[in-house]
Motif scaffolding. Structure first.
Motif, PDB file in Angstrom:
ATOM      1  N   LEU A 217       5.776  -0.574  -6.012  1.00 59.44           N
ATOM      2  CA  LEU A 217       6.242   0.677  -6.601  1.00 59.44           C
ATOM      3  C   LEU A 217       5.071   1.515  -7.089  1.00 59.44           C
ATOM      4  CD1 LEU A 217       8.509   2.517  -7.639  1.00 59.44           C
ATOM      5  CD2 LEU A 217       8.542   1.137  -9.736  1.00 59.44           C
ATOM      6  N   ALA A 218       4.075   0.883  -7.713  1.00 58.76           N
ATOM      7  CA  ALA A 218       2.915   1.628  -8.207  1.00 58.76           C
ATOM      8  C   ALA A 218       2.148   2.279  -7.062  1.00 58.76           C
ATOM      9  CB  ALA A 218       2.006   0.693  -9.006  1.00 58.76           C
ATOM     10  N   VAL A 219       1.975   1.540  -5.950  1.00 60.63           N
ATOM     11  CA  VAL A 219       1.256   2.095  -4.800  1.00 60.63           C
ATOM     12  C   VAL A 219       2.037   3.254  -4.185  1.00 60.63           C
ATOM     13  CG1 VAL A 219       0.355   1.586  -2.500  1.00 60.63           C
ATOM     14  CG2 VAL A 219       0.085  -0.087  -4.343  1.00 60.63           C
ATOM     15  N   ASP A 220       3.343   3.104  -4.069  1.00 62.67           N
ATOM     16  CA  ASP A 220       4.161   4.168  -3.478  1.00 62.67           C
ATOM     17  C   ASP A 220       4.125   5.429  -4.340  1.00 62.67           C
ATOM     18  OD1 ASP A 220       4.805   2.487  -1.424  1.00 62.67           O
ATOM     19  OD2 ASP A 220       6.737   1.867  -2.266  1.00 62.67           O
ATOM     20  N   ILE A 221       4.172   5.257  -5.657  1.00 63.50           N
ATOM     21  CA  ILE A 221       4.108   6.424  -6.547  1.00 63.50           C
ATOM     22  C   ILE A 221       2.770   7.132  -6.391  1.00 63.50           C
ATOM     23  CG2 ILE A 221       4.018   7.137  -8.965  1.00 63.50           C
ATOM     24  CD1 ILE A 221       6.077   4.974  -9.569  1.00 63.50           C
ATOM     25  N   ALA A 222       1.668   6.374  -6.331  1.00 66.41           N
ATOM     26  CA  ALA A 222       0.343   6.992  -6.190  1.00 66.41           C
ATOM     27  C   ALA A 222       0.216   7.725  -4.860  1.00 66.41           C
ATOM     28  CB  ALA A 222      -0.743   5.927  -6.328  1.00 66.41           C
ATOM     29  N   LYS A 223       0.754   7.138  -3.784  1.00 63.37           N
ATOM     30  CA  LYS A 223       0.664   7.790  -2.469  1.00 63.37           C
ATOM     31  C   LYS A 223       1.442   9.105  -2.438  1.00 63.37           C
ATOM     32  CE  LYS A 223      -0.156   3.708   0.431  1.00 63.37           C
ATOM     33  NZ  LYS A 223       0.374   2.843   1.510  1.00 63.37           N
ATOM     34  N   ALA A 224       2.484   9.192  -3.215  1.00 63.54           N
ATOM     35  CA  ALA A 224       3.280  10.423  -3.222  1.00 63.54           C
ATOM     36  C   ALA A 224       2.487  11.617  -3.734  1.00 63.54           C
ATOM     37  CB  ALA A 224       4.534  10.226  -4.074  1.00 63.54           C
ATOM     38  N   PHE A 225       1.409  11.365  -4.514  1.00 62.29           N
ATOM     39  CA  PHE A 225       0.604  12.457  -5.057  1.00 62.29           C
ATOM     40  C   PHE A 225      -0.621  12.768  -4.212  1.00 62.29           C
ATOM     41  CE2 PHE A 225       3.082  11.283  -8.715  1.00 62.29           C
ATOM     42  CZ  PHE A 225       3.266  12.476  -9.382  1.00 62.29           C
ATOM     43  N   ASP A 244     -12.287   1.996   5.088  1.00 65.89           N
ATOM     44  CA  ASP A 244     -11.231   2.944   4.735  1.00 65.89           C
ATOM     45  C   ASP A 244     -11.804   4.354   4.672  1.00 65.89           C
ATOM     46  OD1 ASP A 244      -9.240   0.932   4.345  1.00 65.89           O
ATOM     47  OD2 ASP A 244     -10.278   0.413   2.471  1.00 65.89           O
ATOM     48  N   LYS A 245     -10.961   5.307   4.912  1.00 61.83           N
ATOM     49  CA  LYS A 245     -11.391   6.693   4.818  1.00 61.83           C
ATOM     50  C   LYS A 245     -11.440   7.113   3.355  1.00 61.83           C
ATOM     51  CE  LYS A 245      -9.510   8.131   9.289  1.00 61.83           C
ATOM     52  NZ  LYS A 245      -8.592   9.052   9.978  1.00 61.83           N
ATOM     53  N   PRO A 246     -12.402   7.937   2.974  1.00 56.19           N
ATOM     54  CA  PRO A 246     -12.464   8.399   1.584  1.00 56.19           C
ATOM     55  C   PRO A 246     -11.206   9.186   1.226  1.00 56.19           C
ATOM     56  CG  PRO A 246     -14.501   8.876   2.760  1.00 56.19           C
ATOM     57  CD  PRO A 246     -13.517   8.429   3.779  1.00 56.19           C
ATOM     58  N   GLY A 247     -10.829   9.108  -0.053  1.00 59.70           N
ATOM     59  CA  GLY A 247      -9.658   9.840  -0.524  1.00 59.70           C
ATOM     60  C   GLY A 247      -8.369   9.074  -0.373  1.00 59.70           C
ATOM     61  N   GLU A 248      -8.430   7.774  -0.099  1.00 58.90           N
ATOM     62  CA  GLU A 248      -7.220   6.982   0.060  1.00 58.90           C
ATOM     63  C   GLU A 248      -6.989   6.112  -1.165  1.00 58.90           C
ATOM     64  OE1 GLU A 248      -7.185   4.794   3.646  1.00 58.90           O
ATOM     65  OE2 GLU A 248      -6.857   6.560   4.903  1.00 58.90           O
ATOM     66  N   ILE A 249      -5.805   5.446  -1.198  1.00 63.59           N
ATOM     67  CA  ILE A 249      -5.438   4.560  -2.285  1.00 63.59           C
ATOM     68  C   ILE A 249      -5.999   3.174  -2.024  1.00 63.59           C
ATOM     69  CG2 ILE A 249      -3.515   3.511  -3.525  1.00 63.59           C
ATOM     70  CD1 ILE A 249      -3.717   6.450  -4.042  1.00 63.59           C
ATOM     71  N   LEU A 250      -6.722   2.644  -2.986  1.00 62.44           N
ATOM     72  CA  LEU A 250      -7.220   1.273  -2.915  1.00 62.44           C
ATOM     73  C   LEU A 250      -6.533   0.471  -4.010  1.00 62.44           C
ATOM     74  CD1 LEU A 250     -11.032   1.791  -2.232  1.00 62.44           C
ATOM     75  CD2 LEU A 250      -9.156   1.497  -0.611  1.00 62.44           C
ATOM     76  N   ASP A 251      -5.832  -0.591  -3.603  1.00 64.93           N
ATOM     77  CA  ASP A 251      -4.992  -1.371  -4.511  1.00 64.93           C
ATOM     78  C   ASP A 251      -5.781  -2.544  -5.094  1.00 64.93           C
ATOM     79  OD1 ASP A 251      -3.061  -2.736  -5.830  1.00 64.93           O
ATOM     80  OD2 ASP A 251      -1.932  -3.352  -4.052  1.00 64.93           O
ATOM     81  N   PHE A 252      -6.020  -2.492  -6.413  1.00 61.59           N
ATOM     82  CA  PHE A 252      -6.664  -3.600  -7.123  1.00 61.59           C
ATOM     83  C   PHE A 252      -5.759  -4.097  -8.250  1.00 61.59           C
ATOM     84  CE2 PHE A 252     -10.173  -1.034  -5.403  1.00 61.59           C
ATOM     85  CZ  PHE A 252     -10.838  -2.004  -4.659  1.00 61.59           C
ATOM     86  N   ILE A 253      -4.456  -4.006  -8.057  1.00 64.48           N
ATOM     87  CA  ILE A 253      -3.496  -4.414  -9.086  1.00 64.48           C
ATOM     88  C   ILE A 253      -3.281  -5.917  -9.001  1.00 64.48           C
ATOM     89  CG2 ILE A 253      -1.158  -4.108  -9.957  1.00 64.48           C
ATOM     90  CD1 ILE A 253      -1.131  -1.350  -8.707  1.00 64.48           C
ATOM     91  N   ALA A 254      -3.340  -6.586 -10.149  1.00 70.24           N
ATOM     92  CA  ALA A 254      -3.092  -8.029 -10.222  1.00 70.24           C
ATOM     93  C   ALA A 254      -1.637  -8.271 -10.621  1.00 70.24           C
ATOM     94  CB  ALA A 254      -4.022  -8.678 -11.236  1.00 70.24           C
ATOM     95  N   VAL A 255      -1.035  -9.305 -10.013  1.00 67.52           N
ATOM     96  CA  VAL A 255       0.352  -9.656 -10.295  1.00 67.52           C
ATOM     97  C   VAL A 255       0.364 -10.895 -11.180  1.00 67.52           C
ATOM     98  CG1 VAL A 255       2.566 -10.337  -9.309  1.00 67.52           C
ATOM     99  CG2 VAL A 255       1.111  -8.690  -8.102  1.00 67.52           C
TER     100      VAL A 255
END
Length: 508
Positions: A217-225, A244-255
């Motif tokens: 959910l956090a990644v999807d919300i960030a991608k929407a912006f 990866d291309k610059p300006g993309e979302i990089l996920d470093f979230i721990a579960v």
């Protein structure tokens, strides 16, 4: 002789070499500043504005005045160059002391590039942060886009101009604004432990969540912006070798999977009001004329003797009195007004039934004499409700409301008002659950006697000589009651205690 000549030649050369460097390295500290040379390209029909870093002399030298024209703005230290004919010429700019400080080599072109620049300025010239012009014989669009919404428009326009050199990047300040919006939206979705920051023009999502679903959910919300992608200059030149291309979302979230505590159930405060309004009005007018013949103990006897003869006798004197000789009138008006307000309030958990009851008992006597017995009249308020919290702060109420009131001063006469309903009301808003309006109007003719005839001492009712009665009795009454309900979603039952304390002036 030859040797002497060689010696003299060597001395002369050595003297010249040693003396010349001393003259060349001597530089006066007060000498003129060096001349700066620049090359610019001016397309016909497209003016070029050049900034000058010093106060210049308005008298400038143009190599070929037929090729271009200058417009000077000394207050802003600006020179506007207008191309007149294709060609190449120079401009010499002097300072206020007359020294040449700046030399422009100007190439005036009349190719289709100037038209392309004009078109681009008309289409995307208003985009903040962009510069459009001609350098090195090529049309270029460069700069940093500030508003993310402008990216799509710029890319759409440049797709139709393949020969244009695009040197465009997204402004770092704009990326920080986007990251701030991502963080705010994550917090609104109960992901307060996830943050966004900019690293090497990428959006890094960092933090801890309790499940894989919340991570997605956090990644999807960030991608929407994310705005439309703009490749960096290193990517455009083919020198960027990252994965990866610059300006993309990089996920470093721990579960960190753990059972989250259940939030405390919300409370609902329900306030119900009963309002009753009663109005009555009566008007009577009566006219009566009924004279009566009143008698005393005088009597007349008529009988028969033993011989069969008729005889008569009397005792006292025959007399009579006429009463009620004058007409009787009666005219009166009556009016009344009453307003009764009953209010009940109860707090309960979501989907839990609650009730409140307030009763008052009044004793009264029934019957007369030895048959008199005691009775009791009960009046009051009863409220029973089951709330259910819905979306958008709306509350569904399954509600039963009853109010019993005493009518007038007679405790044995009561009126009841009941409502059973199921409604949906927004929190902190009031709704009328229901009510009844009753209007009654009565008119009686020749029924109201202003002077009723009573029995005389002997228990007999005197008969009037004649009777004339005219009357009109008009009575109207209006009764209406309305019931209101106000639900309020609260976090704790203690909410609103301060207001109650103020009402009762309670001090601790």
């Amino acid at each position: 002789m030859v040797v002497v000549r060689l010696l003299l030649l060597i001395l002369f050369i050595s003297f010249g070499i040693g003396h010349t460097p001393a003259q060349d390295t001597t530089v006066s500290s007060t000498g003129p500043s060096p001349v700066v040379e620049k090359e610019i390209e001016v397309a016909m029909g497209i003016d070029v504005i050049e900034k000058v870093e010093f106060d210049f002399n308005p008298k400038m030298t143009i190599g070929n005045e037929n090729l271009l024209r200058l417009i000077l703005v000394p207050q802003k230290r600006e020179i506007i160059v207008k191309g007149l004919k294709p060609g190449k010429t120079t401009i010499l700019i002097r300072d206020n002391l007359g020294d040449v400080r700046l030399k422009y080599t100007v190439s005036v072109t009349a190719s289709g590039k100037s038209n392309i620049v004009a078109e681009l300025r008309e289409l995307i010239g208003d985009v903040e942060g962009l510069e459009i012009g001609i350098k090195g014989g090529k049309v270029f669009v460069g700069g940093e886009i500030v508003v993310p919404d402008d990216i799509g428009r710029v890319q759409l326009v440049l797709e139709n101009y393949k020969e244009v050199l695009a040197i465009i990047e997204l402004s770092p300040q704009t990326q920080r604004v986007i990251a701030r919006k991502m963080t705010d939206e994550l917090a609104k979705n109960n992901l307060k432990d996830v943050t966004v920051r900019i690293v090497n023009k990428d959006y890094w999502l960092e933090g801890v969540v309790s499940s894989d679903g919340k991570k997605k959910l956090a990644v999807d919300i960030a991608k929407a912006f994310l705005p439309p992608t703009i490749s960096s200059l290193s990517s455009q030149s083919g020198r960027y070798d990252g994965k990866d291309k610059p300006g993309e979302i990089l996920d470093f979230i721990a579960v960190n999977e753990k059972k989250e505590p259940q939030p405390a159930p919300k409370m609902v405060k329900i306030t119900a009001q009963f309002v009753e309004l009663t109005k009555n009005y009566g008007k009577v007018f009566a006219f009566k004329w009924a004279p009566l013949m009143g008698q005393d103990n005088s009597q007349i006897q008529i009988g028969q003797t033993a011989q069969g003869n008729v005889t008569s006798s009397s005792s006292g004197t025959l007399s009579a009195t006429i009463s009620n000789l004058f007409p009787k009138l009666n005219a009166a008006k009556t009016a009344g007004y009453a307003r009764i307000i009953q209010s009940g309030m109860v707090i309960t958990r979501d989907q839990k039934q609650a009730s409140i009851n307030k009763q008052t008992s009044t004793p009264y006597a029934v019957g007369t004499g030895e048959f008199t017995k005691a009775a009791e009249a009960t009046v009051g308020l009863t409220l029973s409700v089951t709330p259910r919290i819905l979306e958008q702060e709306k509350v569904e109420l399954q509600l039963s409301f009853n109010v019993t009131l005493q009518v007038g001063s007679d405790a044995s006469i009561r009126t009841g008002n009941d409502i059973n309903t199921n409604i949906v009301v927004k929190s902190k808003e009031s709704a009328a659950m229901g009510g009844v309006v009753q209007n009654q109007s009565v008119t009686d003719y020749d029924k109201t006697d202003p002077a009723p005839i009573n029995a005389n001492a002997g228990g007999q009712v005197a008969s009037p000589l004649f009777r004339l009665l005219r009357s009109k009795n008009y009575t109207t009454s209006k009764t209406q009651f309305v019931m209101f309900v106000t639900p309020e979603v609260i976090e704790s039952a203690s909410t609103g205690t301060e207001e109650i304390r103020k009402k009762f002036r309670r001090r601790e």
